[in-house]
Design a protein around this motif. Structure first.
Motif, PDB file in Angstrom:
ATOM      1  N   VAL B 217       0.742  -1.344  -0.084  1.00  0.00           N
ATOM      2  CA  VAL B 217      -0.071   0.178  -0.009  1.00  0.00           C
ATOM      3  C   VAL B 217       0.943   1.387   0.101  1.00  0.00           C
ATOM      4  CG1 VAL B 217      -1.724   1.314   1.337  1.00  0.00           C
ATOM      5  CG2 VAL B 217      -1.722  -1.205   1.184  1.00  0.00           C
ATOM      6  N   ALA B 220       2.214   1.463  -3.427  1.00  0.00           N
ATOM      7  CA  ALA B 220       1.310   2.323  -4.128  1.00  0.00           C
ATOM      8  C   ALA B 220       1.057   3.746  -3.965  1.00  0.00           C
ATOM      9  CB  ALA B 220      -0.107   1.590  -3.914  1.00  0.00           C
ATOM     10  N   THR B 221       1.121   4.039  -2.528  1.00  0.00           N
ATOM     11  CA  THR B 221       0.861   5.464  -2.424  1.00  0.00           C
ATOM     12  C   THR B 221       2.204   6.385  -2.962  1.00  0.00           C
ATOM     13  OG1 THR B 221      -0.179   4.814  -0.312  1.00  0.00           O
ATOM     14  CG2 THR B 221       0.242   7.161  -0.590  1.00  0.00           C
ATOM     15  N   MET B 240      -1.914   3.973 -11.235  1.00  0.00           N
ATOM     16  CA  MET B 240      -3.233   4.647 -10.476  1.00  0.00           C
ATOM     17  C   MET B 240      -3.096   6.099 -10.625  1.00  0.00           C
ATOM     18  SD  MET B 240      -4.728   2.446  -7.340  1.00  0.00           S
ATOM     19  CE  MET B 240      -3.285   1.913  -6.781  1.00  0.00           C
ATOM     20  N   SER B 241      -1.682   6.445 -10.695  1.00  0.00           N
ATOM     21  CA  SER B 241      -1.284   7.817 -10.564  1.00  0.00           C
ATOM     22  C   SER B 241      -1.621   8.594 -12.095  1.00  0.00           C
ATOM     23  CB  SER B 241       0.134   8.226 -10.076  1.00  0.00           C
ATOM     24  OG  SER B 241       0.424   9.339 -10.405  1.00  0.00           O
ATOM     25  N   ILE B 254      -7.342   3.059 -13.271  1.00  0.00           N
ATOM     26  CA  ILE B 254      -7.331   3.014 -11.690  1.00  0.00           C
ATOM     27  C   ILE B 254      -7.927   2.060 -10.933  1.00  0.00           C
ATOM     28  CG2 ILE B 254      -8.012   4.589  -9.746  1.00  0.00           C
ATOM     29  CD1 ILE B 254      -7.828   6.856 -11.215  1.00  0.00           C
ATOM     30  N   ILE B 255      -9.076   1.404 -11.284  1.00  0.00           N
ATOM     31  CA  ILE B 255      -9.680   0.722 -10.768  1.00  0.00           C
ATOM     32  C   ILE B 255      -9.098  -0.695 -10.528  1.00  0.00           C
ATOM     33  CG2 ILE B 255     -12.008  -1.055 -10.626  1.00  0.00           C
ATOM     34  CD1 ILE B 255     -13.549   1.270 -11.738  1.00  0.00           C
ATOM     35  N   GLY B 258      -6.176  -1.095  -8.308  1.00  0.00           N
ATOM     36  CA  GLY B 258      -6.364  -0.784  -6.832  1.00  0.00           C
ATOM     37  C   GLY B 258      -7.215  -2.007  -6.373  1.00  0.00           C
ATOM     38  N   VAL B 259      -7.941  -2.640  -7.378  1.00  0.00           N
ATOM     39  CA  VAL B 259      -8.500  -3.852  -6.623  1.00  0.00           C
ATOM     40  C   VAL B 259      -7.342  -4.881  -6.655  1.00  0.00           C
ATOM     41  CG1 VAL B 259      -9.659  -5.963  -7.687  1.00  0.00           C
ATOM     42  CG2 VAL B 259     -10.638  -3.650  -7.969  1.00  0.00           C
ATOM     43  N   VAL B 261      -4.313  -4.433  -5.543  1.00  0.00           N
ATOM     44  CA  VAL B 261      -3.828  -4.026  -4.246  1.00  0.00           C
ATOM     45  C   VAL B 261      -4.558  -4.439  -2.870  1.00  0.00           C
ATOM     46  CG1 VAL B 261      -2.870  -2.056  -2.785  1.00  0.00           C
ATOM     47  CG2 VAL B 261      -2.434  -2.047  -5.044  1.00  0.00           C
ATOM     48  N   ALA B 262      -5.753  -4.048  -3.284  1.00  0.00           N
ATOM     49  CA  ALA B 262      -6.743  -4.396  -2.174  1.00  0.00           C
ATOM     50  C   ALA B 262      -6.951  -6.025  -1.948  1.00  0.00           C
ATOM     51  CB  ALA B 262      -8.135  -3.765  -2.420  1.00  0.00           C
ATOM     52  N   VAL B 265      -3.660  -7.311  -0.264  1.00  0.00           N
ATOM     53  CA  VAL B 265      -3.382  -6.847   0.952  1.00  0.00           C
ATOM     54  C   VAL B 265      -4.427  -7.652   1.767  1.00  0.00           C
ATOM     55  CG1 VAL B 265      -3.242  -5.025   2.817  1.00  0.00           C
ATOM     56  CG2 VAL B 265      -2.451  -4.766   0.166  1.00  0.00           C
TER      57      VAL B 265
END
Lengths: 529, 287, 309
Positions: B217, B220-221, B240-241, B254-255, B258-259, B261-262, B265
């Motif tokens: 995470v 990713a940030t 995503m950026s 983006i989706i 992100g999915v 990563v989610a 994790v």
């Protein structure tokens, strides 16, 4: 227990009062007002002091008026100055002023204002604008004369610059350094009422305004009661704000969104000629780019048309030299224009000793043709950089990209760590050549690290030894042609300017009378009926 | 047959984590992810760097099941390669963090006194400061790229491993076998390395696993702020950026990362919990 | 006992703050680039740059600059911003209320919803309720904050149009940012609430109240929840750094004013006084939060204390 009850009572009161307070602080949108989003290039104005600031935005043009204004065709029109005359030898200019002009605080505008204003530029970042003026002579309250150090054909351009908006001298002198931070007094159609740095600027109508320039249809007070300018760093967010009604006008729309906006019934789009170039400077002191053949090969490897068509969907135009198309000094010899020629690029590299290797990367004396390509963290630049990277790969040059933030990259330039960089400038005058290629500015802004006797001579002649406009254009053309012949950079793209607005909320004149979207257009904006 | 395999598995304590329903799904997913990341070059349908500008921002279709990005590159292929970047950066960073943290924590716990107080104060500061800011500043100094991201993540989690190890060492220090070893003449280094650390290992490794999830995470940030992997290397955060500019035009850019990563994790966290149960170290793990 | 510990910790703040100030100063000045580049513009000469640097004292040694700065701070003067050209105190005063509002509401949201979820998890005696809550918590706390923010903008602001896309024009603009930060905090609070309720619920006096015939909800609201409040405050105070970090990201994505945006903007322009002052304030906030959290932790029931670590 009573604790719990007290706690719940306390917290609900807190929430309620917080909600009421925040509601009360909300800016109610009045009829007759509009919200405008600045373009991403004009963010970060730190004060509305045109003399001391290095960065200003369009709201500044609403607060202050200038002596002259420039139209979209580069001609100059009277504003606070009604007429002017240059002496035959160029050593003096006489101006006649408009009668009845007053500052927002009631101070009268006349020739004494000018006499007090010009010396204010001393020791400021904008001093160069008046460097050619030796002194100001007041002839009568509505006439003054500039006595010049040397002829300056660029004088009218400077006077029309947003940095030469005229501040009220009484308040300027009394507030000193604090001027422009919360108070800004001009003669413009709007007064500064609120300035939250980095966030919003609110201006309200100057009801006494009666001296608009002939570039506006409306020469009296503006139609709008007030305008709120918002600084939105992310272009996508700004676009979404327009779409959801949070903003009424976008100054600067990325090409991605143009197709969508053009299709929307309630959105109007205005297209204007661009005022800048995206380009790739080449570090001439860093091997292999110290070899002019390699530089030329790099320039020929870039396909401006492909960039225009695929990255920008055909919006804007190709860039073939260093200046924007509307400037006459851009009219250089055709053979010096930069165009895509992949075959010649490959041939030049081979000539320079770079032979194609098995992995698609050229080699010379065992060293691969691997170069550093820098850019800043901006969506458009990143996109452009990646496309250029792919095009360079096609001729056998392996460009490694590093993305920096703006301050760090300038440091890298100064240390000469870069070899290629993708960047842009926004300026509609030929003297931009001096800014980016002068030997006195090595590192940054002279990212090409270029220094050469002939360039310096041509530069000095163009900057200080031109006596008439025609001469100035010719001198800059010569300087421009020399720069092009040395292949110090690769032109990439010439963006157009796009303004988008909500047709249901406001009406905007279809034709913009000026190189940029400024006060002369704003006073004609009205609320949609 | 499966019952036999499961019975054999459960003899190895850690693998018992795979025997519950959650453990099987989460653990299975993680194993699959590792395989996918490893075999990426063979699995991905398209090359991750080839641009096809004519087909940019295309919606998901049978040709491109996750659509294309602004350069016309296949999002699905880039998500798979992104797994490589995210997993390797995070694992390396946490590995470094664990190693240094264990050494620091073990010595702090063993020697105690002022040394312990000093180490813990410094380490606590890194823990309570927002890790985004630490990373931002670190990257601003060293420069962007995967190396600085790795170090930034390593520093952000250093405190956790130091504290954990120290707590374990302190607990074990008072055991009689330690006293005995010291009386037999073992040097502090030997005591710490041979006798104390191995026993402290289990909770640290589990926490390390959970931290890899968090590290993903954070990576990713950082990528989102433009400070991580440089183009055209795919990383979930960087995708995503650049996708933010396309939020309205091509939300799939983006989706999907992100999915990814989610889901990763969440799988890490769920499996980590099962592992804690299996090893029965809940009381030794401060999460 | 606690008092002695509290005083010890309070006294420690001063030397630690000084040490932090040195670190902050060094880091900021180690960053490549300088603020002067952000002050010059097209046309100005290289001599102007040198003159500007001297004007702001940037040509002096780092030692000198540090001591000048720290003595100024100790007198209560945050100094003058270089690029932003106004007193740093003014900038902070302008931006702080926005961040406080955001942080405050996020805190409130995390607490209220977290406690609620914690109660549900504790009260539902079947596995399902607990698992659902656990699932929701897991989802909210593990996804990257900015991703959540972007999705919410796409759904609630753009598609549905319920809330503004960005900015801080009125209370509606607070909703999505608060939700983004709050989701992560909910996990912490819910977990802590559940443990607290479990521990207190086991105690004898609760059994007595049951026997006396008090309804479950009365026992819950009047006797159990108050015991959960201290741990909730503790965990949030201890993790204040995390909330602040979330606020920075959120202010960035939503283009909101606040200390976070100020810091990022000043960092980008290398406006040293602003960056140093903001980082110092953040560090102080973190230290105070940690102190409060530590003291509260020390005063707590040991069994519940474990859950807050």
């Amino acid at each position: 227990m009573r604790i719990l009850r007290k706690l719940s009572l306390l917290s609900s009161t807190a929430i309620l009062s917080a909600g009421l307070i925040t509601m009360g602080l909300s800016s109610a949108s009045m009829a007759g007002s509009a919200t405008v989003a600045f373009s991403t290039g004009s963010l970060g104005t730190t004060s509305y002091d045109p003399i001391r600031s290095s960065k200003l935005n369009s709201a500044t043009s609403l607060i202050y008026d200038r002596l002259v204004e420039q139209d979209a065709d580069q001609s100059f029109h009277p504003h606070l100055a009604t007429s002017w005359e240059e002496s035959a030898d160029g050593m003096s200019w006489t101006f006649k002023l408009r009668k009845g002009v007053k500052f927002h605080d009631g101070e009268e505008f006349n020739a004494d204002t000018i006499a007090s204003w010009i010396p204010d530029f001393k020791d400021t970042p904008n001093a160069y604008l008046v460097a050619a003026i030796k002194s100001v002579e007041v002839i009568d309250p509505l006439t003054f004369k500039f006595v010049m150090e040397r002829p300056e054909p660029n004088l009218l351009y400077n006077l029309a610059s947003i940095f030469m908006g005229i501040p009220g001298q009484k308040s300027y002198d009394s507030l000193g350094k604090k001027y422009g931070v919360t108070t800004a007094i001009g003669t413009g159609p709007f007064k500064l009422t609120k300035f939250e740095i980095g966030l919003t600027t609110v201006v309200t109508r100057n009801d006494d305004y009666a001296w608009g320039s002939d570039l506006s249809k409306n020469q009296g007070p503006a139609h709008l009661d007030s305008i709120t300018f918002r600084e939105i760093p992310d272009q996508s967010t700004a676009f979404l704000e327009l779409k959801t009604g949070g903003v009424d006008l976008l100054m600067g729309v990325p090409t991605d969104f143009l197709t969508i906006l053009n299709a929307e019934k309630n959105v109007g789009v205005i297209n204007m000629a661009g005022t800048g170039i995206s380009y790739m400077p080449i570090n001439t002191t860093s091997a292999p780019f110290d070899d002019i053949k390699v530089r030329q090969a790099t320039a020929l490897a870039v396909n401006q048309k492909a960039i225009l068509d695929s990255v920008y969907k055909g919006v804007g135009s190709q860039a073939k030299h260093f200046l924007i198309d509307t400037l006459p000094a851009g009219d250089v010899k055709p053979e010096l224009l930069v165009s895509f020629d992949q075959a010649k690029s490959k041939a030049l590299l081979k000539e320079a000793g770079w032979v194609m290797g098995d992995d698609g990367v050229r080699m010379k004396d065992g060293v691969p043709l691997k170069v550093k390509l820098f850019t800043t963290n901006d969506t458009n630049f990143k996109r452009l950089t990646q496309v250029v990277q792919a095009q360079l790969k096609d001729v056998g040059m392996d460009a490694v990209i590093t993305v920096f933030d703006a301050s760090t990259i300038r440091d890298e330039y100064k240390k000469s760590n870069h070899q290629l960089a993708v960047r842009s400038y926004d300026w509609n005058n030929a003297d931009i050549l001096e800014w980016f290629f002068s030997a006195t500015r090595l590192g940054y802004p002279n990212v090409s690290m270029w220094t050469d006797k002939k360039s310096e001579e041509l530069k000095d002649t163009a900057m200080t030894k031109s006596t008439t406009s025609a001469e100035r254009i010719a001198n800059f053309k010569a300087y421009h042609e020399h720069v092009l012949s040395q292949h110090l950079f690769v032109p990439l793209y010439q963006p157009a300017q796009h303004i988008a607005f909500n047709k249901d909320k406001i009406t905007v004149p279809a034709m913009v009378r000026g190189p940029r979207f400024r006060s002369q257009t704003f006073v004609d904006i009205d609320v949609a009926k | 047959m499966t019952a036999l395999i499961l019975k054999k598995l459960s003899t190895f304590a850690a693998l018992r984590a795979f025997t519950t329903a959650i453990g099987m799904f989460a653990g299975g997913f993680l194993v699959l992810l590792l395989l996918v990341a490893f075999f990426a070059p063979w699995i991905t349908p398209y090359d991750v760097a080839t641009q096809n500008l004519a087909n940019s921002n295309a919606a998901p279709s049978w040709l491109h099941i996750m659509g294309t990005d602004e350069f016309g590159r296949d999002v699905f292929s880039r998500v798979i390669y992104g797994a490589r970047t995210s997993l390797s950066v995070s694992a390396t960073a946490i590995g470094i963090s664990m190693f240094v943290g264990m050494l620091l924590g073990a010595s702090a716990g063993y020697f105690g006194g002022m040394f312990e107080r000093a180490v813990m104060t410094v380490v606590d500061l890194t823990w309570s400061f927002p890790d985004i800011l630490i990373a931002l500043i670190f990257v601003a100094i060293i420069g962007p790229g995967l190396t600085s991201t790795t170090f930034a993540i390593a520093i952000a989690y250093l405190a956790q491993f130091t504290r954990l190890t120290r707590a374990q060492i302190v607990r074990l220090k008072s055991e009689t076998f330690v006293e005995a070893t010291i009386n037999l003449g073992a040097t502090p280094a030997r005591v710490v390395l041979v006798h104390l650390l191995p026993n402290a290992l289990a909770p640290v490794i589990v926490v390390g696993m959970l931290a890899v999830g968090d590290g993903i995470v954070l990576e990713a940030t950082l990528g989102f702020f433009g400070l991580g992997a440089q183009p055209p290397i795919p990383s979930w955060g960087a995708m995503m950026s650049s996708g933010t500019a396309q939020l309205y035009l091509a939300p799939w850019v983006i989706i999907y990362p992100g999915v990814a990563v989610a889901v990763t994790v969440i799988a890490v966290n769920l499996f980590g919990d099962e592992l804690v149960q299996a090893l029965d170290i809940r009381d030794r793990v401060r999460s | 006992m606690i008092l002695k510990y509290a005083i010890q910790r309070l006294l420690m703040i001063i030397p630690i703050s000084l040490a932090i100030s040195v670190v902050i100063f060094l880091i900021v000045h180690l960053l490549p680039g300088d603020p002067i580049d952000n002050l010059i513009r097209v046309g100005s000469s290289p001599e102007d740059k040198i003159a500007l640097a001297a004007k702001y004292g940037l040509d002096r040694s780092l030692f000198e600059q540090y001591f000048l700065w720290i003595f100024q701070i100790m007198k209560g003067d945050f100094g003058q911003a270089i690029v932003l050209r106004r007193p740093v105190a003014d900038l902070i005063a302008q931006n702080l209320p926005y961040s406080l509002r955001l942080g405050g509401f996020a805190f409130l949201f995390s607490s209220l919803v977290g406690i609620m979820l914690g109660i549900i998890a504790w009260a539902s005696h079947n596995k399902w309720g607990e698992q659902i809550v656990k699932g929701v918590i897991l989802l909210g706390s593990t996804v990257p904050g900015f991703w959540l923010a972007l999705l919410m903008i796409l759904l609630f602001a753009v598609t549905l149009g319920w809330f503004p896309v960005s900015g801080a024009r009125d209370w509606t603009a607070l909703v999505l940012p608060v939700l983004t930060i709050g989701f992560g905090g909910i996990a912490l609070v819910a977990r802590v609430t559940r443990v607290a309720l479990l521990e207190v619920g086991k105690q004898d006096f609760i059994t007595l109240l049951h026997a006396k015939g008090l309804s479950r909800s009365t026992i819950l609201f009047r006797h159990l929840i108050p015991h959960a409040l201290l741990p909730v405050v503790t965990i949030l105070a201890l993790r204040i750094g995390w909330i602040l970090g979330g606020a920075v990201t959120v202010e960035f994505v939503f283009a909101r004013p606040g200390l976070g945006s100020l810091l990022i903007r000043a960092l980008g322009q290398r406006d040293y006084p602003v960056v140093q002052a903001s980082l110092l304030m953040l560090a102080l906030a973190v230290m105070i939060g940690t102190l409060i959290g530590d003291l509260a932790q020390a005063a707590m029931d040991p069994r519940i204390r474990e859950a807050t670590k």
